[in-house]
Design a protein around this motif. Structure first.
Motif, PDB file in Angstrom:
ATOM      1  N   GLY A  45     102.388 -37.150-103.503  1.00 46.05           N
ATOM      2  CA  GLY A  45     101.627 -38.651-103.694  1.00 46.05           C
ATOM      3  C   GLY A  45     100.786 -38.225-104.875  1.00 46.05           C
ATOM      4  O   GLY A  45     100.655 -39.567-105.632  1.00 46.05           O
ATOM      5  N   ASP A  46      99.953 -37.491-105.252  1.00 49.75           N
ATOM      6  CA  ASP A  46      99.094 -37.195-106.518  1.00 49.75           C
ATOM      7  C   ASP A  46      99.288 -35.980-107.026  1.00 49.75           C
ATOM      8  O   ASP A  46      98.575 -35.676-108.290  1.00 49.75           O
ATOM      9  N   HIS A  47     100.116 -35.000-106.549  1.00 48.65           N
ATOM     10  CA  HIS A  47     100.065 -33.799-107.042  1.00 48.65           C
ATOM     11  C   HIS A  47     101.223 -33.179-106.725  1.00 48.65           C
ATOM     12  O   HIS A  47     101.780 -33.724-105.677  1.00 48.65           O
ATOM     13  N   TYR A  48     101.793 -32.111-107.113  1.00 51.96           N
ATOM     14  CA  TYR A  48     102.893 -30.943-107.055  1.00 51.96           C
ATOM     15  C   TYR A  48     102.271 -29.954-106.222  1.00 51.96           C
ATOM     16  O   TYR A  48     101.402 -29.258-106.750  1.00 51.96           O
ATOM     17  N   ASP A  49     102.775 -29.443-105.007  1.00 51.92           N
ATOM     18  CA  ASP A  49     102.523 -28.082-104.590  1.00 51.92           C
ATOM     19  C   ASP A  49     103.626 -27.397-105.431  1.00 51.92           C
ATOM     20  O   ASP A  49     104.791 -27.482-105.281  1.00 51.92           O
ATOM     21  N   VAL A  50     103.053 -26.039-105.843  1.00 54.18           N
ATOM     22  CA  VAL A  50     103.857 -25.208-106.533  1.00 54.18           C
ATOM     23  C   VAL A  50     103.787 -23.822-105.882  1.00 54.18           C
ATOM     24  O   VAL A  50     102.613 -23.414-105.925  1.00 54.18           O
ATOM     25  N   PRO A  51     104.753 -23.074-105.889  1.00 55.69           N
ATOM     26  CA  PRO A  51     104.487 -21.731-105.177  1.00 55.69           C
ATOM     27  C   PRO A  51     103.695 -20.594-106.157  1.00 55.69           C
ATOM     28  O   PRO A  51     103.927 -20.836-107.280  1.00 55.69           O
ATOM     29  N   GLU A  52     103.024 -19.741-105.574  1.00 57.68           N
ATOM     30  CA  GLU A  52     102.278 -18.768-106.647  1.00 57.68           C
ATOM     31  C   GLU A  52     103.312 -18.106-107.629  1.00 57.68           C
ATOM     32  O   GLU A  52     102.571 -17.669-108.614  1.00 57.68           O
ATOM     33  N   ARG A  86      93.907 -36.473 -92.302  1.00 56.19           N
ATOM     34  CA  ARG A  86      94.737 -35.076 -91.589  1.00 56.19           C
ATOM     35  C   ARG A  86      96.020 -35.684 -90.942  1.00 56.19           C
ATOM     36  O   ARG A  86      95.936 -36.722 -90.472  1.00 56.19           O
ATOM     37  N   LEU A  87      97.199 -34.924 -91.070  1.00 53.84           N
ATOM     38  CA  LEU A  87      98.416 -35.155 -90.511  1.00 53.84           C
ATOM     39  C   LEU A  87      99.019 -36.331 -91.350  1.00 53.84           C
ATOM     40  O   LEU A  87      99.736 -37.100 -90.461  1.00 53.84           O
ATOM     41  N   GLU A  88      98.497 -36.757 -92.396  1.00 55.61           N
ATOM     42  CA  GLU A  88      99.226 -37.649 -93.174  1.00 55.61           C
ATOM     43  C   GLU A  88      99.853 -37.136 -94.500  1.00 55.61           C
ATOM     44  O   GLU A  88      99.354 -36.200 -94.951  1.00 55.61           O
ATOM     45  N   ARG A  89     100.976 -37.897 -95.024  1.00 54.40           N
ATOM     46  CA  ARG A  89     101.591 -37.515 -96.165  1.00 54.40           C
ATOM     47  C   ARG A  89     101.869 -38.852 -97.058  1.00 54.40           C
ATOM     48  O   ARG A  89     102.373 -39.556 -96.576  1.00 54.40           O
ATOM     49  N   VAL A  90     101.753 -38.496 -98.317  1.00 55.27           N
ATOM     50  CA  VAL A  90     101.735 -39.748 -99.190  1.00 55.27           C
ATOM     51  C   VAL A  90     103.499 -39.712 -99.403  1.00 55.27           C
ATOM     52  O   VAL A  90     103.708 -38.818-100.210  1.00 55.27           O
ATOM     53  N   VAL A  91     104.037 -40.674 -99.281  1.00 56.38           N
ATOM     54  CA  VAL A  91     105.516 -40.905 -99.489  1.00 56.38           C
ATOM     55  C   VAL A  91     105.756 -41.319-100.737  1.00 56.38           C
ATOM     56  O   VAL A  91     106.489 -40.975-101.595  1.00 56.38           O
ATOM     57  N   ALA A  92     104.881 -42.325-101.328  1.00 51.94           N
ATOM     58  CA  ALA A  92     105.139 -43.066-102.658  1.00 51.94           C
ATOM     59  C   ALA A  92     103.772 -43.578-103.037  1.00 51.94           C
ATOM     60  O   ALA A  92     103.078 -44.098-102.293  1.00 51.94           O
ATOM     61  N   SER A  93     103.651 -43.777-104.379  1.00 52.82           N
ATOM     62  CA  SER A  93     102.336 -44.148-104.976  1.00 52.82           C
ATOM     63  C   SER A  93     102.976 -45.236-106.122  1.00 52.82           C
ATOM     64  O   SER A  93     103.731 -44.675-106.847  1.00 52.82           O
ATOM     65  N   VAL A  94     102.472 -46.462-106.265  1.00 57.65           N
ATOM     66  CA  VAL A  94     102.890 -47.299-107.239  1.00 57.65           C
ATOM     67  C   VAL A  94     101.622 -47.746-107.950  1.00 57.65           C
ATOM     68  O   VAL A  94     100.833 -48.838-107.529  1.00 57.65           O
ATOM     69  N   PRO A  95     101.247 -47.090-109.089  1.00 62.65           N
ATOM     70  CA  PRO A  95      99.945 -47.682-109.962  1.00 62.65           C
ATOM     71  C   PRO A  95     100.309 -48.777-110.683  1.00 62.65           C
ATOM     72  O   PRO A  95     101.678 -49.114-111.164  1.00 62.65           O
ATOM     73  N   ALA A 106      99.327 -49.274-104.989  1.00 58.79           N
ATOM     74  CA  ALA A 106     100.050 -49.435-103.544  1.00 58.79           C
ATOM     75  C   ALA A 106     100.378 -48.164-103.070  1.00 58.79           C
ATOM     76  O   ALA A 106     101.118 -47.585-103.939  1.00 58.79           O
ATOM     77  N   ASP A 107     100.084 -47.310-102.077  1.00 56.57           N
ATOM     78  CA  ASP A 107     100.262 -46.255-101.561  1.00 56.57           C
ATOM     79  C   ASP A 107     101.116 -46.358-100.256  1.00 56.57           C
ATOM     80  O   ASP A 107     100.458 -47.044 -99.407  1.00 56.57           O
ATOM     81  N   VAL A 108     102.014 -45.441-100.006  1.00 59.15           N
ATOM     82  CA  VAL A 108     102.967 -45.581 -98.655  1.00 59.15           C
ATOM     83  C   VAL A 108     102.658 -44.312 -98.006  1.00 59.15           C
ATOM     84  O   VAL A 108     102.966 -43.249 -98.744  1.00 59.15           O
ATOM     85  N   ILE A 109     102.086 -44.164 -96.868  1.00 61.16           N
ATOM     86  CA  ILE A 109     101.697 -43.081 -96.475  1.00 61.16           C
ATOM     87  C   ILE A 109     101.902 -42.840 -95.030  1.00 61.16           C
ATOM     88  O   ILE A 109     101.858 -43.723 -94.112  1.00 61.16           O
ATOM     89  N   ALA A 110     103.111 -41.724 -94.837  1.00 56.63           N
ATOM     90  CA  ALA A 110     103.446 -41.463 -93.387  1.00 56.63           C
ATOM     91  C   ALA A 110     102.343 -40.695 -92.494  1.00 56.63           C
ATOM     92  O   ALA A 110     101.478 -40.093 -93.072  1.00 56.63           O
ATOM     93  N   SER A 111     102.103 -41.296 -91.340  1.00 55.85           N
ATOM     94  CA  SER A 111     101.057 -40.656 -90.602  1.00 55.85           C
ATOM     95  C   SER A 111     101.506 -40.197 -89.275  1.00 55.85           C
ATOM     96  O   SER A 111     102.247 -40.623 -88.575  1.00 55.85           O
ATOM     97  N   HIS A 234     107.960 -53.083 -99.172  1.00 52.08           N
ATOM     98  CA  HIS A 234     106.892 -51.923 -99.191  1.00 52.08           C
ATOM     99  C   HIS A 234     106.892 -50.940 -98.216  1.00 52.08           C
ATOM    100  O   HIS A 234     106.511 -49.470 -98.565  1.00 52.08           O
ATOM    101  N   TRP A 235     107.291 -51.415 -96.893  1.00 54.31           N
ATOM    102  CA  TRP A 235     107.170 -50.484 -95.916  1.00 54.31           C
ATOM    103  C   TRP A 235     108.507 -49.693 -95.809  1.00 54.31           C
ATOM    104  O   TRP A 235     108.626 -48.607 -94.924  1.00 54.31           O
ATOM    105  N   TRP A 236     109.446 -49.760 -96.567  1.00 55.92           N
ATOM    106  CA  TRP A 236     110.764 -49.374 -96.471  1.00 55.92           C
ATOM    107  C   TRP A 236     110.990 -47.767 -96.265  1.00 55.92           C
ATOM    108  O   TRP A 236     111.518 -47.070 -95.585  1.00 55.92           O
ATOM    109  N   PRO A 237     110.167 -47.062 -97.172  1.00 53.43           N
ATOM    110  CA  PRO A 237     110.004 -45.596 -96.987  1.00 53.43           C
ATOM    111  C   PRO A 237     109.678 -44.947 -95.985  1.00 53.43           C
ATOM    112  O   PRO A 237     110.205 -43.806 -95.410  1.00 53.43           O
TER     113      PRO A 237
END
Length: 245
Positions: A45-52, A86-95, A106-111, A234-237
């Motif tokens: 949503g606003d960052h990438y998680d990358v392994p060590e 908590r227990l939420e994930r950003v699916v898409a963000s449209v600045p 607009a942010d689409v957030i799965a919860s 907007h809800w499609w994802p």
């Protein structure tokens, strides 16, 4: 261009992880990640998680190392920070979303929360009959949409009960669950913007009914048959994966 990365200090899945962000735009971040072979599924949503094990290579490619607390500060100052519970994930963000006033997002957030945010202004219902989705047609040829109702002064549970009764003729089943929500963030509304500011949420619940169940309103469709239209919503994802099993 400035891409930032914090040290691998966040444990998950048996390893440590870093966060990779931009202080300018999501497009810049996506371009850098793609060039380094980081899959888009790692975007949160606003960052990438990358392994060590990728940390040194990303720094070598130009990512600027910074302490975790400073990375959060940089992200907030950039305006690209996406808040979630908590227990939420950003699916898409449209600045700079074209359908919102300038400078909005607009942010689409799965919860997996039981309840939507307190800023919820509209309830939507994704009702499945097998692989078929119940849709209603927008006024004046606007195409298919999910059944929806404004919250107004009621609580979201009461609105969901009412909406389910209108389209199905009965109360909400106990199996109805929150899928997530679309959140508008509008710092500077214009005269035509109808929702509260700075944030307003449009929550989506899901439920399933038995084969042969008739609806009082709307029509059952296979999403693939009208995907061109549904994919613009907007809800499609939140819904595109089909019914929960």
């Amino acid at each position: 261009m400035t891409i930032w990365i914090d040290p691998p200090a966040w444990p998950a899945h048996g390893r440590l992880w870093s966060h990779l962000v931009s202080d300018r735009s999501y497009d810049e971040l996506h371009d850098f990640a793609a060039a380094q072979g980081i899959p888009r599924r790692a975007f949160e949503g606003d960052h990438y998680d990358v392994p060590e094990e990728r940390y040194a290579a990303l720094v070598g490619a130009g990512a600027q190392p910074v302490a975790g607390r400073d990375l959060v500060r940089i992200l907030r100052a950039s305006g690209l920070r996406v808040q979630k519970r908590r227990l939420e994930r950003v699916v898409a963000s449209v600045p700079d979303a074209a359908w919102l006033p300038p400078g909005s997002r607009a942010d689409v957030i799965a919860s997996r929360q039981a309840e939507p945010p307190s800023t919820t202004v509209v309830v939507r219902l994704a009702l499945w009959r097998g692989e078929e989705l119940l849709v209603v047609d927008r006024i004046a040829g606007g195409g298919p949409d999910l059944p929806s109702a404004p919250v107004g002064a009621l609580d979201t549970g009461a609105v969901l009960d009412h909406l389910h009764a209108v389209v199905m003729g009965g109360p909400v089943r106990a199996s109805t669950t929150l899928l997530g929500y679309v959140r508008n963030t509008v710092p500077q509304p214009d005269a035509d913007y109808p929702w509260p500011v700075p944030t307003a949420a449009f929550a989506v619940w899901t439920d399933e009914v038995g084969a042969g169940t008739r609806a009082l309103a709307g029509r059952w469709v296979l999403p693939a048959e009208v995907e061109d239209e549904l994919s613009t919503r907007h809800w499609w994802p939140l819904v595109s994966g089909g019914p929960r099993r």
